[in-house]
Design a protein around this motif. Structure first.
Motif, PDB file in Angstrom:
ATOM      1  N   SER A   1      39.726  45.187  27.870  1.00  0.00           N
ATOM      2  CA  SER A   1      40.889  45.035  28.734  1.00  0.00           C
ATOM      3  C   SER A   1      41.835  46.197  28.490  1.00  0.00           C
ATOM      4  O   SER A   1      42.069  46.598  27.345  1.00  0.00           O
ATOM      5  CB  SER A   1      41.603  43.708  28.464  1.00  0.00           C
ATOM      6  N   ARG A   2      42.362  46.751  29.584  1.00  0.00           N
ATOM      7  CA  ARG A   2      43.272  47.888  29.493  1.00  0.00           C
ATOM      8  C   ARG A   2      44.563  47.569  30.242  1.00  0.00           C
ATOM      9  O   ARG A   2      44.570  46.791  31.187  1.00  0.00           O
ATOM     10  CB  ARG A   2      42.643  49.160  30.073  1.00  0.00           C
TER      11      ARG A   2
ATOM     12  N   ARG B   1      39.637  45.675  22.783  1.00  0.00           N
ATOM     13  CA  ARG B   1      38.182  45.503  22.854  1.00  0.00           C
ATOM     14  C   ARG B   1      37.769  44.442  21.835  1.00  0.00           C
ATOM     15  O   ARG B   1      38.111  44.516  20.649  1.00  0.00           O
ATOM     16  CB  ARG B   1      37.470  46.814  22.551  1.00  0.00           C
ATOM     17  N   LEU B   2      37.044  43.440  22.308  1.00  0.00           N
ATOM     18  CA  LEU B   2      36.644  42.313  21.463  1.00  0.00           C
ATOM     19  C   LEU B   2      35.301  42.583  20.800  1.00  0.00           C
ATOM     20  O   LEU B   2      34.350  43.027  21.450  1.00  0.00           O
ATOM     21  CB  LEU B   2      36.572  41.035  22.301  1.00  0.00           C
ATOM     22  N   ASN B   3      35.234  42.312  19.503  1.00  0.00           N
ATOM     23  CA  ASN B   3      33.975  42.368  18.765  1.00  0.00           C
ATOM     24  C   ASN B   3      33.262  41.038  18.958  1.00  0.00           C
ATOM     25  O   ASN B   3      33.597  40.028  18.313  1.00  0.00           O
ATOM     26  CB  ASN B   3      34.246  42.650  17.290  1.00  0.00           C
ATOM     27  N   VAL B   4      32.294  41.001  19.861  1.00  0.00           N
ATOM     28  CA  VAL B   4      31.641  39.749  20.244  1.00  0.00           C
ATOM     29  C   VAL B   4      30.900  39.132  19.063  1.00  0.00           C
ATOM     30  O   VAL B   4      30.799  37.905  18.941  1.00  0.00           O
ATOM     31  CB  VAL B   4      30.695  39.992  21.434  1.00  0.00           C
TER      32      VAL B   4
ATOM     33  N   VAL C   1      39.287  42.151  17.013  1.00  0.00           N
ATOM     34  CA  VAL C   1      39.469  42.996  18.189  1.00  0.00           C
ATOM     35  C   VAL C   1      39.809  44.402  17.732  1.00  0.00           C
ATOM     36  O   VAL C   1      40.368  44.615  16.644  1.00  0.00           O
ATOM     37  CB  VAL C   1      40.581  42.456  19.120  1.00  0.00           C
ATOM     38  N   TYR C   2      39.431  45.360  18.575  1.00  0.00           N
ATOM     39  CA  TYR C   2      39.786  46.766  18.366  1.00  0.00           C
ATOM     40  C   TYR C   2      40.998  47.059  19.226  1.00  0.00           C
ATOM     41  O   TYR C   2      40.979  46.864  20.448  1.00  0.00           O
ATOM     42  CB  TYR C   2      38.609  47.664  18.749  1.00  0.00           C
ATOM     43  N   LEU C   3      42.072  47.512  18.613  1.00  0.00           N
ATOM     44  CA  LEU C   3      43.331  47.744  19.307  1.00  0.00           C
ATOM     45  C   LEU C   3      43.657  49.229  19.274  1.00  0.00           C
ATOM     46  O   LEU C   3      43.682  49.854  18.209  1.00  0.00           O
ATOM     47  CB  LEU C   3      44.463  46.945  18.649  1.00  0.00           C
ATOM     48  N   ARG C   4      43.906  49.786  20.451  1.00  0.00           N
ATOM     49  CA  ARG C   4      44.274  51.191  20.574  1.00  0.00           C
ATOM     50  C   ARG C   4      45.495  51.305  21.466  1.00  0.00           C
ATOM     51  O   ARG C   4      45.490  50.806  22.607  1.00  0.00           O
ATOM     52  CB  ARG C   4      43.123  52.004  21.165  1.00  0.00           C
TER      53      ARG C   4
END
Length: 762
Positions: free
Chosen positions: A429-430, A377-380, A465-468
């Motif tokens: 994006s997944r 998930r991108l931190n815009v 970006v948030y990475l999980r």
């Protein structure tokens, strides 16, 4: 070389028609290193009633093969959930060559070492619901056997050293192997000092993990001088096999030298030295595969059986480099429920001048039965108005860090990966990988700016970006129309979805054949409200003074209604108790209804003084039988036949005693017994031979109506009072009647002083 043959076999298992991956049979094998050929012998045979099933129909059997993890199969061609990557596998269909037995063979030349998985199933059937024990079922048994042939004492090449070799005229090839440690960006194999009758008539082949094949990376030394083969981005922590093969028809002895150079990307402009101490990052296995192999920390031997070894100078281009790899913390919550945490995360900064690389380690065997999930998930707000796109490449066993900053691909000639991208428009994006291969997975994140001429490196913009990353048993827990099941084959665990209400697919997301809400509501109402047909038999039983029978019918009607309300596959479900309790009470009530009805028809009360003993005995025996097997044929047939036998004996005794057929009136036979018996027989035939999964909701509702209707016909009328003469009543007339004093009876007065006037005149 010297070959060793190993044999492996598995116990035969019964195959099932395919509905979901939960209905397949999975077999786990392990292929050792240095295997040159693996042969699977696939044995299939039929059984019926403990004997060979010569009369069973021929049904094709599909077998799937995959290395590293179970196969992700889709024989019904359903849709996969979004963002799901489907790995490939081999498939083989077995046909029958004999009436009750067939055999198939599957050969794999130079297979990859490690875990191999076989999955087998029958074609999808029509979904017929058969009564257990009604007839001998055809069983299709499948037994795989594995034969492997592996080489021993394969010569080991040490990086930076030259190995001399002479190939005799009767030899066709020479096989070597070299271990490639982590942080290796290039493997360079050279053939030097080649001398033969016709120049250098040799082919040079190189392959990772297993001996080379005909389609492996190859170089013809006749056409290239020097004869050297370079492999970029090799797999880390694996053996690479080098095959030097002679051209056919070349006479005489050929002598040559072989050397391997490994480029160390962790130190730019430097190649890996000829020897590293034990504290270095080579991590070579203790078993080198040759008799003269060195142990960790030992220097390579000065000589070898093939000739003299000596170091050669090594050069490395300055462009070969790799970036630091950040590890992840593994947190195990449950089976196939693992979270991978990033240190100082989960927010990750992606600088514009270099990629950010992370490693995810999946444990062998333990983690391959779940789903690997990746979310980006991108931190815009971190883009500062720039048109930045963050690309992520997920690769197995080696990170893909291309020097070309404008490249947005995650694949090379020998390497395949998965691409993810996020930008200001699509910030999420997944990626889901069912049954991932174990080992190390590398995620490389790069930020590029979109221009009119394509993507270019960004300047002074650090994207966040948030990475999980986590491992789960199933995709989204199979949704509301599926159930995630944990399955086991021997000591291997894996998870799979079992869908319901017409939904299909790997994650129960394919609604092409799904039941609508109205259809689910209609089927539930039909199955529940059809039990109202038991109200007339209850009224008839109460009117005829059969109170025990009426209580059993009420019990059956109540629990059958709520059992079917709880047994629905969709979302129209209502459970007032535990499912198992409702099922037991429904089955018990159905069998008790048959039992008490037939016992009532026998009219045992004048014959057997305590007929209620039979009711209690039937309840206890039926409870025991249901606890052993609720779906067995004899649970329904046994009590029914026993009760019918009691009724037949009672009716025969009455017929002999009265010298007249019992029941005596033809109207009873014509209007009650025969229609009731025909209705009950029709219900049994529907239940045993017509009911399928597709027509279950209305065929089973008709079963409820017919069974309840047959009870109303078969229940006997109220028993008439007996016409036998009892003891004559006492004549009333002139006389005296002694009335006993109540106090004297209770012992409250002395009998001697009792008054004699307690005499009544009649």
């Amino acid at each position: 070389g010297l070959f060793v043959t190993d044999y492996f076999t598995r116990t035969p298992r019964k195959l099932s028609p395919f509905r979901s991956f939960a209905s397949i049979e999975l077999f786990h094998f392990h292929i050792p290193e240095d295997t040159v050929i693996a042969v699977w012998n696939l044995i299939t045979f039929k059984e019926q009633g403990g004997t060979f099933g010569d009369q069973c129909p021929d049904r094709s059997i599909t077998v799937y093969f995959r290395s590293g993890a179970p196969s992700v199969i889709n024989p019904l061609h359903t849709h996969f959930p979004r963002d799901t990557a489907v790995p490939g596998s081999f498939a083989l269909t077995l046909t029958w060559t004999l009436p009750n037995r067939t055999t198939g063979v599957f050969n794999v030349t130079s297979p990859l070492p490690g875990d191999w998985f076989l999955a087998a199933h029958l074609p999808k059937d029509e979904g017929k619901i058969s009564v257990k024990g009604l007839y001998e079922e055809c069983q299709y048994l499948f037994q795989p056997q594995l034969i492997v042939q592996r080489l021993v004492n394969i010569a080991v090449l040490y990086p930076g050293y030259v190995t001399e070799q002479s190939m005799a005229p009767h030899n066709r090839s020479c096989l070597y192997k070299v271990f490639v440690p982590s942080y290796t960006s290039r493997v360079l194999v050279k053939v030097l000092q080649c001398q033969g009758a016709e120049g250098c008539p040799l082919w040079l082949r190189v392959r990772a993990k297993a001996p080379p094949l005909h389609n492996s990376t190859v170089l013809d030394c006749r056409e290239h001088d020097p004869c050297q083969l370079a492999l970029d981005l090799p797999f880390w922590q694996h053996w690479y096999y080098v095959l030097v093969e002679k051209h056919p028809g070349v006479p005489g002895t050929i002598s040559f030298q072989v050397t391997v150079q490994l480029i160390d990307c962790s130190q730019p402009s430097l190649a890996r030295p000829p020897f590293l101490p034990s504290s270095a990052s080579m991590n070579m296995p203790h078993s080198f595969g040759s008799a003269g192999g060195m142990a960790l920390g030992d220097s390579p031997p000065p000589t070898s059986p093939n000739g003299t070894e000596h170091p050669v100078p090594i050069t490395s281009p300055a462009s070969e480099r790799c970036w630091p790899i950040r590890p992840t913390l593994r947190n195990e919550l449950d089976t196939f429920s693992v979270h991978f945490y990033i240190f100082f995360g989960p927010n990750v900064s992606v600088p514009p001048d270099r990629p950010a690389v992370f490693v995810i380690n999946l444990l062998p065997v333990l983690d391959s039965g779940g789903v690997l999930n990746l979310e980006l998930r991108l931190n815009v707000s971190s883009l500062c108005g720039e048109n930045v796109t963050v690309f992520g490449c997920l690769n197995h066993e080696v990170p893909l860090t291309s020097s070309d900053n404008t490249s947005v691909t995650c694949e090379t000639e020998s390497l395949a990966g998965f691409l993810l991208s996020v930008n200001a428009t699509a910030s999420l994006s997944r990626l889901r990988i069912p049954y991932p291969q174990t080992g190390s997975w590398y995620l490389s994140l790069r930020s590029l700016c979109a221009t009119e001429h394509g993507f270019e490196p960004c300047t002074n913009v650090t994207a966040e970006v948030y990475l999980r990353t986590y491992l789960s048993p199933c995709i989204n827990d199979c949704g509301i129309y599926g159930q995630c099941k944990l399955l086991r084959t021997n000591n291997y665990l894996y998870a799979a979805c079992e869908c319901k209400a017409g939904w299909n697919g790997w994650g129960c997301t394919d609604n092409s054949e799904a039941f609508s809400y109205g259809f689910q509501l209609l089927s539930t109402l039909l199955l529940c409200l059809s039990n109202v047909m038991f109200v007339p038999p209850v009224a008839i039983a109460v009117r005829s003074h059969y109170l025990l029978e009426a209580a059993v019918y009420i019990f059956t009607m109540f629990f059958s209604t709520f059992y079917h309300a709880c047994d629905q596959p969709g979302i129209v479900v209502f459970c007032i108790m535990d499912y198992d309790v409702l099922q037991f009470c429904d089955f018990l009530g159905s069998l008790m209804s048959v039992w008490v009805t037939v016992i009532a028809m026998a009219r045992l009360q004048p014959v057997v003084k305590q007929a209620s003993v039979l009711y209690l005995l039937g309840a206890m025996l039926l409870s025991m039988a249901l606890q052993m097997d609720r779906h067995g044929l004899w649970n329904l047939l046994g009590p029914s036949l026993f009760a019918l036998g009691i009724m037949a004996v009672a009716w025969t005794a009455r017929t002999i005693q009265r010298r007249h057929c019992y029941p005596p009136t033809w109207k009873r036979w014509a209007f009650y017994l025969c229609p009731g018996a025909l209705i009950a027989a029709a219900a049994v035939l529907l239940y045993a031979f017509v009911e399928t999964e597709e027509n279950y909701f209305y065929i089973h509702s008709i079963w409820h109506l017919l069974i309840a209707g047959s009870v109303g016909f078969l229940l006997p009328p109220r028993a008439k009072p007996s016409r036998r003469l009892g003891p004559l009543p006492r004549r009333k007339g002139c006389g005296y009647q002694l009335c006993v004093n109540e106090q004297e009876e209770l012992g409250l007065v002395d009998p001697a002083v009792a008054s004699i006037n307690s005499i009544c005149t009649s």
